[in-house]
Design a protein around this motif. Structure first.
Motif, PDB file in Angstrom:
ATOM      1  N   UNK A   2       0.888  -1.237  -0.056  1.00  0.00           N
ATOM      2  CA  UNK A   2       0.011   0.092   0.023  1.00  0.00           C
ATOM      3  C   UNK A   2       0.825   1.257   0.051  1.00  0.00           C
ATOM      4  N   UNK A   3       0.666   2.007  -1.057  1.00  0.00           N
ATOM      5  CA  UNK A   3       1.415   3.369  -1.362  1.00  0.00           C
ATOM      6  C   UNK A   3       0.612   4.460  -0.666  1.00  0.00           C
ATOM      7  N   UNK A   4       1.115   5.673  -0.122  1.00  0.00           N
ATOM      8  CA  UNK A   4       2.358   5.790   0.055  1.00  0.00           C
ATOM      9  C   UNK A   4       3.114   5.106   1.315  1.00  0.00           C
ATOM     10  N   UNK A  12      11.646   3.029  -3.257  1.00  0.00           N
ATOM     11  CA  UNK A  12      12.042   2.472  -4.153  1.00  0.00           C
ATOM     12  C   UNK A  12      12.661   1.175  -3.813  1.00  0.00           C
ATOM     13  N   UNK A  13      13.427   0.982  -2.747  1.00  0.00           N
ATOM     14  CA  UNK A  13      13.903  -0.578  -2.039  1.00  0.00           C
ATOM     15  C   UNK A  13      12.876  -1.396  -2.091  1.00  0.00           C
ATOM     16  N   UNK A  14      11.787  -0.923  -1.462  1.00  0.00           N
ATOM     17  CA  UNK A  14      10.817  -1.703  -1.292  1.00  0.00           C
ATOM     18  C   UNK A  14      10.247  -2.161  -2.580  1.00  0.00           C
ATOM     19  N   UNK A  15      10.063  -1.245  -3.532  1.00  0.00           N
ATOM     20  CA  UNK A  15       9.492  -1.935  -5.100  1.00  0.00           C
ATOM     21  C   UNK A  15      10.071  -2.610  -5.475  1.00  0.00           C
ATOM     22  N   UNK A  16      11.474  -2.435  -5.622  1.00  0.00           N
ATOM     23  CA  UNK A  16      12.548  -3.181  -6.273  1.00  0.00           C
ATOM     24  C   UNK A  16      12.689  -4.896  -5.572  1.00  0.00           C
ATOM     25  N   UNK A  17      12.145  -4.737  -4.459  1.00  0.00           N
ATOM     26  CA  UNK A  17      12.497  -6.040  -3.965  1.00  0.00           C
ATOM     27  C   UNK A  17      11.341  -7.068  -4.052  1.00  0.00           C
ATOM     28  N   UNK A  22       5.426 -11.055  -9.653  1.00  0.00           N
ATOM     29  CA  UNK A  22       4.397 -11.057  -8.556  1.00  0.00           C
ATOM     30  C   UNK A  22       3.678  -9.745  -8.399  1.00  0.00           C
ATOM     31  N   UNK A  23       4.063  -8.817  -9.140  1.00  0.00           N
ATOM     32  CA  UNK A  23       3.772  -7.493  -8.675  1.00  0.00           C
ATOM     33  C   UNK A  23       2.448  -7.244  -9.358  1.00  0.00           C
ATOM     34  N   UNK A  24       1.364  -7.547  -8.808  1.00  0.00           N
ATOM     35  CA  UNK A  24      -0.066  -7.425  -9.073  1.00  0.00           C
ATOM     36  C   UNK A  24      -0.496  -5.920  -8.856  1.00  0.00           C
ATOM     37  N   UNK A  25       0.142  -5.092  -8.013  1.00  0.00           N
ATOM     38  CA  UNK A  25      -0.046  -3.785  -8.064  1.00  0.00           C
ATOM     39  C   UNK A  25       0.387  -2.893  -9.352  1.00  0.00           C
ATOM     40  N   UNK A  26       1.440  -3.541 -10.115  1.00  0.00           N
ATOM     41  CA  UNK A  26       1.999  -2.962 -11.048  1.00  0.00           C
ATOM     42  C   UNK A  26       3.002  -1.680 -10.832  1.00  0.00           C
ATOM     43  N   UNK A  30      10.145  -2.465 -13.561  1.00  0.00           N
ATOM     44  CA  UNK A  30      10.170  -3.133 -14.705  1.00  0.00           C
ATOM     45  C   UNK A  30       8.869  -3.292 -15.377  1.00  0.00           C
ATOM     46  N   UNK A  31       7.878  -3.409 -14.661  1.00  0.00           N
ATOM     47  CA  UNK A  31       6.490  -3.263 -14.976  1.00  0.00           C
ATOM     48  C   UNK A  31       6.097  -1.898 -15.608  1.00  0.00           C
TER      49      UNK A  31
END
Length: 198
Positions: A2-4, A12-17, A22-26, A30-31
């Protein structure tokens, strides 16, 4: 995710992990990059929901002038990419755009995602425009509590727009539906099976 995220956490670190598959939030870079490049990607749920809603009113968006008011990585930029794929002419505007009412007034389709309560007035709209209001803003209510409003002044806009989404109850349920859609697509892709018709 859940952002923010809270300010002390590096988004950024969390997103890249997150595994992009599996990134269903998009939200993974990379997505987001695949979407910008016109490639297959898991697309952010709110922008995808906005596109689906717009196409329920106008199945072909080809040639429409679309104005996206908001430039976030979560809604503004990805919805602009999706609209470009649909052959719209897209303008990304924001709260500091010169003559914002004039820019919005040109649009056949307005996506309001600026994060300012009731900023876009009915007088800014082209008669018959499709208006998708992504805003979720809490403002004081008469009873001392708060109420939710969008980025569009619904009362004045509904008199001009050809179609408009309410807040709450418009884009929110579509975001949830698109999250489930992305989950099914990601699960099918990971297992090498065909995605069912949705």
């Amino acid at each position: 995710m859940q952002l923010p995220l809270p300010k002390h956490i590096d988004t950024t670190k969390v997103l890249e992990a997150i595994d992009p598959a599996k990134d269903v939030d998009g939200f993974h870079p990379i997505n987001a990059g695949r979407l910008a490049a016109g490639q297959q990607a898991l697309v952010a749920c709110t922008p995808l929901g906005c596109l689906i809603l717009a196409k329920t009113v106008a199945p072909s968006l080809k040639g429409m002038e679309a104005v996206v008011v908001g430039r976030s990585n979560i809604v503004g930029k990805p919805v602009a990419q999706l609209l470009l794929r649909e052959d719209c002419t897209v303008t990304i505007a924001h709260s500091r755009t010169r003559d914002l009412p004039g820019v919005v007034r040109r649009a056949d389709l307005v996506i309001a995602a600026v994060g300012r309560p009731q900023m876009i007035e009915g007088s800014w709209l082209k008669p018959g425009a499709i208006v998708i209001d992504v805003g979720i803003n809490r403002i004081p209510a008469a009873n001392g509590k708060t109420r939710l409003v969008g980025d569009v002044d619904f009362a004045s806009a509904k008199e001009v727009a050809g179609a408009i989404t309410p807040v709450p109850g418009g884009v929110g349920p579509m975001t949830v539906a698109c999250l489930l859609r992305n989950t099914v697509e990601a699960a099918c892709a990971r297992r090498g099976i065909a995605v069912p018709e949705m």
